[in-house]
Motif scaffolding. Structure first.
Motif, PDB file in Angstrom:
ATOM      1  N   GLY A 107      -2.459   3.841   2.945  1.00  0.00           N
ATOM      2  CA  GLY A 107      -2.952   2.479   3.157  1.00  0.00           C
ATOM      3  C   GLY A 107      -3.729   1.947   1.963  1.00  0.00           C
ATOM      4  O   GLY A 107      -4.400   0.923   2.068  1.00  0.00           O
TER       5      GLY A 107
ATOM      6  N   TYR B  81      -3.237  -1.050   5.988  1.00  0.00           N
ATOM      7  CA  TYR B  81      -4.513  -1.002   5.268  1.00  0.00           C
ATOM      8  C   TYR B  81      -5.672  -1.025   6.255  1.00  0.00           C
ATOM      9  O   TYR B  81      -5.591  -1.670   7.305  1.00  0.00           O
TER      10      TYR B  81
ATOM     11  N   ALA C 123       0.835  -1.207   0.000  1.00  0.00           N
ATOM     12  CA  ALA C 123       0.000   0.000   0.000  1.00  0.00           C
ATOM     13  C   ALA C 123       0.870   1.258   0.000  1.00  0.00           C
ATOM     14  O   ALA C 123       2.076   1.199   0.272  1.00  0.00           O
TER      15      ALA C 123
END
Ligand code: DHB
Ligand code: FE
Length: 311
Positions: free
Chosen positions: A162, A200, A158
């Motif tokens: 994120g 994330y 990512a």
């Protein structure tokens, strides 16, 4: 009200009819699984006295899950993907296979088709003001400890928000940003020049987060980097590392953290000579040890629908 009808002839006949259990056609394996899962659901409704309102809430939830395209996210969040890893670990132990880099979940955000480079790839294609430079490198070795030449190391991660390219709700990233593939040479080495990812989080209005809210769970992962390693004569490795020091390392909603997958993060200088955006950069060495075929075959290949794109 509590009734128990599961074991009646009527319900058992209904389960058989619904899955055509006594018919000859259809897919035998699919029928076996469907009969078992439907039976387990009916039995749970009986045992827990699940009400019609609750059943319909669940069915409506499945519709939302599909509309949001989040079934694969949910599989990670409810531990189902981790459970498959636990089973593969147990199968390896039973087969006497040990010593490789531990597997951990693939997750739902891989995209096939990243450009393949020799040994080194720069994968931060898009500027990201909030992310500092990061070099990820290591050696791919076989079970004998010898470097593996011609292995393909793929990674994906990512950005500083994120978000993964291809799945970025802001649409900000180009196709293969923060996704790369390198081919190892005789020394087995690989290197990705990139930017430090941030953990994330599930889409806040999506079906996965809705379910997690009802369980009083968060939907966040620590910062991590995914890997596939393939080589013609070893089993495919699916793994990740977590970024040391992230507060969520042992609180990952997808349960992917493993003790052996938290390599140290060091700070180095000389980034400008490597083409990085600053001279001071973070360095993570993550070595990858592959395991041998089982009876001449790669029994670790997992077939699932994957997104592919053309670089
Ligand atoms: C999920 C997201 C990830 O980045 C990941 O690695 C695994 C799972 C998810 O949303 O389920
Ligand atoms: Fe991920």
């Amino acid at each position: 009200m509590s009734v128990n009808v599961f074991n009646t002839r009527e319900v058992q006949d209904l389960l058989k009819a619904a899955t055509n259990a006594d018919g000859n056609g259809g897919n035998t394996r699919f029928k076996q699984i469907a009969h078992r899962l439907l039976s387990d659901l009916f039995k749970a409704i009986d045992d827990l006295d699940i009400t019609p309102d609750e059943v319909w809430a669940g069915i409506n939830y499945l519709n939302k899950l599909g509309q949001d395209g989040e079934a694969t996210l949910l599989a990670a969040g409810i531990g189902l993907e981790k459970y498959l890893d636990i089973r593969m670990d147990a199968a390896d132990e039973q087969a006497g296979i040990s010593g490789g880099t531990p597997r951990t979940i693939e997750g739902p955000l891989y995209v096939a088709g990243a450009p393949l480079r020799d040994s080194v790839s720069r994968i931060d294609l898009d500027a990201d003001a909030d992310a500092g430079p990061l070099v990820i490198h290591g050696t791919v070795t076989g079970p004998d400890g010898e470097p593996v030449a011609g292995a393909v190391v793929e990674c994906w991660h990512a950005n500083s928000k994120g978000f993964y390219s291809h799945f970025d709700p802001t649409g900000a990233q180009s196709d293969f940003n923060l996704r790369g593939a390198v081919n190892t040479g005789a020394d087995g080495k690989y290197e990705f020049r990139t930017l430090m990812p941030v953990g994330y989080g599930c889409p806040p209005d999506g079906a996965t987060q809705q379910l997690l809210n009802a369980l009083d769970r968060h939907g966040d992962r620590p910062a991590h980097v995914h890997f596939f390693v393939t080589s013609g004569d070893h089993r495919k490795l699916t793994t990740q590392f977590n970024v040391e020091g992230d507060p969520l390392i042992w609180d990952d909603f997808a349960y992917a953290t493993r003790e052996e997958l938290i390599p140290p993060v060091t700070e180095k200088t000389g980034g400008v000579a490597l083409g990085l955006k600053a001279d001071v950069y973070k360095d993570i060495e993550f070595n990858l040890t592959l395991t041998p075929f089982v009876q001449g075959k790669d029994n670790q290949i997992v077939n699932r629908l994957r997104v592919a794109a053309v670089a």
